[in-house]
Design a protein around this motif. Structure first.
Motif, PDB file in Angstrom:
ATOM      1  N   LYS A 144       1.999   2.806  -5.230  1.00  0.00           N
ATOM      2  CA  LYS A 144       2.205   4.240  -4.987  1.00  0.00           C
ATOM      3  C   LYS A 144       3.463   4.707  -5.715  1.00  0.00           C
ATOM      4  O   LYS A 144       4.435   3.961  -5.816  1.00  0.00           O
ATOM      5  N   VAL A 196       7.100  -5.431   5.008  1.00  0.00           N
ATOM      6  CA  VAL A 196       6.352  -6.646   5.346  1.00  0.00           C
ATOM      7  C   VAL A 196       5.456  -7.029   4.159  1.00  0.00           C
ATOM      8  O   VAL A 196       5.285  -8.194   3.840  1.00  0.00           O
ATOM      9  N   ILE A 197       4.899  -6.014   3.510  1.00  0.00           N
ATOM     10  CA  ILE A 197       3.932  -6.303   2.436  1.00  0.00           C
ATOM     11  C   ILE A 197       4.298  -5.664   1.103  1.00  0.00           C
ATOM     12  O   ILE A 197       3.673  -5.943   0.096  1.00  0.00           O
ATOM     13  N   PRO A 211      -7.512  -5.614  -1.950  1.00  0.00           N
ATOM     14  CA  PRO A 211      -8.936  -5.384  -2.232  1.00  0.00           C
ATOM     15  C   PRO A 211      -9.185  -4.143  -3.089  1.00  0.00           C
ATOM     16  O   PRO A 211     -10.116  -4.127  -3.892  1.00  0.00           O
ATOM     17  N   GLN A 212      -8.328  -3.108  -2.931  1.00  0.00           N
ATOM     18  CA  GLN A 212      -8.517  -1.905  -3.745  1.00  0.00           C
ATOM     19  C   GLN A 212      -8.248  -2.203  -5.218  1.00  0.00           C
ATOM     20  O   GLN A 212      -9.000  -1.792  -6.092  1.00  0.00           O
ATOM     21  N   LEU A 221       2.707  -3.709  -3.964  1.00  0.00           N
ATOM     22  CA  LEU A 221       2.424  -4.810  -3.042  1.00  0.00           C
ATOM     23  C   LEU A 221       3.172  -6.061  -3.476  1.00  0.00           C
ATOM     24  O   LEU A 221       3.293  -6.330  -4.674  1.00  0.00           O
ATOM     25  N   ILE A 229       0.020 -10.843  -1.590  1.00  0.00           N
ATOM     26  CA  ILE A 229      -0.685  -9.989  -0.629  1.00  0.00           C
ATOM     27  C   ILE A 229      -2.013  -9.576  -1.258  1.00  0.00           C
ATOM     28  O   ILE A 229      -2.055  -9.063  -2.375  1.00  0.00           O
ATOM     29  N   LEU A 230      -3.093  -9.820  -0.516  1.00  0.00           N
ATOM     30  CA  LEU A 230      -4.420  -9.493  -1.015  1.00  0.00           C
ATOM     31  C   LEU A 230      -4.542  -7.983  -1.199  1.00  0.00           C
ATOM     32  O   LEU A 230      -4.144  -7.211  -0.339  1.00  0.00           O
TER      33      LEU A 230
END
Lengths: 233, 80
Positions: B40, B70-71, B16-17, B9, B13-14
């Motif tokens: 990943k 984008v992220i 949460p995982q 990421l 970018i947030l």
């Protein structure tokens, strides 16, 4: 209104969508398999339904967005054709580049499955003309990845150009963190592209179109599309 | 020829995982962890043996499908 509903492996809301389209428009939609390279002649509206295309593998909607039929959808949209993506359909439209941004994991990590309230931000689009600006509607959501995110510049443009059509809100229409079910930027539930002919939204208006469901607030979206196309014809 | 594409990421970018994993590690008493970001890894077997060509193939794979730029950022490695 001649509509076409796309069918991908793992999609499970295509029949709800077809039923809603049939009930509201009076015409049976065409079901179009993802491996097709063209849309039926005379299609007015393409719908990308919800579900779990390709099991949400890699990223939600990522693999479906690259299937052959999406080239036909991109060409259709670039000619000004109307495209509606709901839930996984919204994720597919973002992954295919038809809409900006991405749907991330819900901020509180939970799959959310219940009715929500949405504020309709404007009524002068094909996707909202069945409602009044500021009207609050109640429709269900069912998603684990509905947390809309985009870079600051994109969010500024979406807001500046009035491209946020639906926002999560309280039953009386207030916007705020407590009503923003999935943590989406600016409480965004649905946005349109720059040209205004492609809408993506997380909630399921197709599930609130008949009395037996206890609510018909979703009907306005489809009725508005029918009215828009009749006027254009 | 073996290769690896790593997708992470972008900063800001947030995730949460990653945050949930970070919290779990802390509650397990694993000391010294400041933060966790989840990504990943794709282990890929390449058909050809041309290293320069392999990088181009992996970049195409990442741009077209493996990463959403984008992220996400990605890194390609030809492991030989």
């Amino acid at each position: 209104m001649k509509s076409a509903v796309l069918v991908f492996p793992g999609i499970n809301r295509e029949r709800d969508m077809a039923r809603a389209l049939r009930l509201v428009s009076g015409r049976e939609p065409a079901m179009v398999w993802h491996a097709e390279t063209s849309l039926p002649e005379g299609t007015d509206l393409v719908v990308v339904p919800g579900g779990f295309s390709y099991g949400d593998y890699l990223r939600c909607g990522a693999i479906a967005a690259r299937s052959p039929v999406m080239d036909a959808v991109r060409a259709f949209a670039s000619r000004g054709g109307l495209v509606l993506g709901v839930c996984n359909g919204f994720q597919i439209l973002c992954e295919s580049g038809l809409l900006p941004g991405i749907l991330m994991r819900n901020a509180r990590l939970k799959f959310i499955c219940h009715d929500v309230h949405l504020r309709v931000e404007r009524s002068d689009t094909p996707f909202t003309r069945g409602y009044n600006a500021g009207q609050v509607i109640r429709v269900p959501v069912a998603h684990g990845e509905g947390n809309y995110a985009a870079d600051e510049e994109t969010i500024r443009r979406l807001e500046g150009e009035g491209r946020v059509l639906y926002r999560y809100c309280s039953p009386s229409g207030e916007i705020g963190d407590t009503h923003n079910i999935n943590g989406a930027a600016q409480s965004i539930a649905g946005i349109i592209n720059e040209r205004g002919n492609v809408l993506g939204m997380m909630p399921h208006p197709e599930n609130h179109v008949e009395g037996i469901m206890g609510c018909t607030d979703g009907r306005g979206l489809f009725a508005g599309l029918v009215a828009h196309l009749e006027r254009a014809a | 020829m073996k290769a690896r594409v790593t997708v992470t990421l972008k900063t800001g970018i947030l995730d949460p995982q990653g945050k949930a994993i970070e919290g779990a590690l802390k509650s397990l008493g694993v000391d010294g962890i400041a933060s966790v970001r989840q990504g990943k890894v794709f282990d890929i077997e390449l058909a050809g043996a041309d290293k320069a060509k392999a990088e181009a193939v992996l970049k195409a794979a990442a741009d077209k499908l493996l990463a959403n730029t984008v992220i996400e950022n990605y890194r390609v490695e030809v492991l030989g």
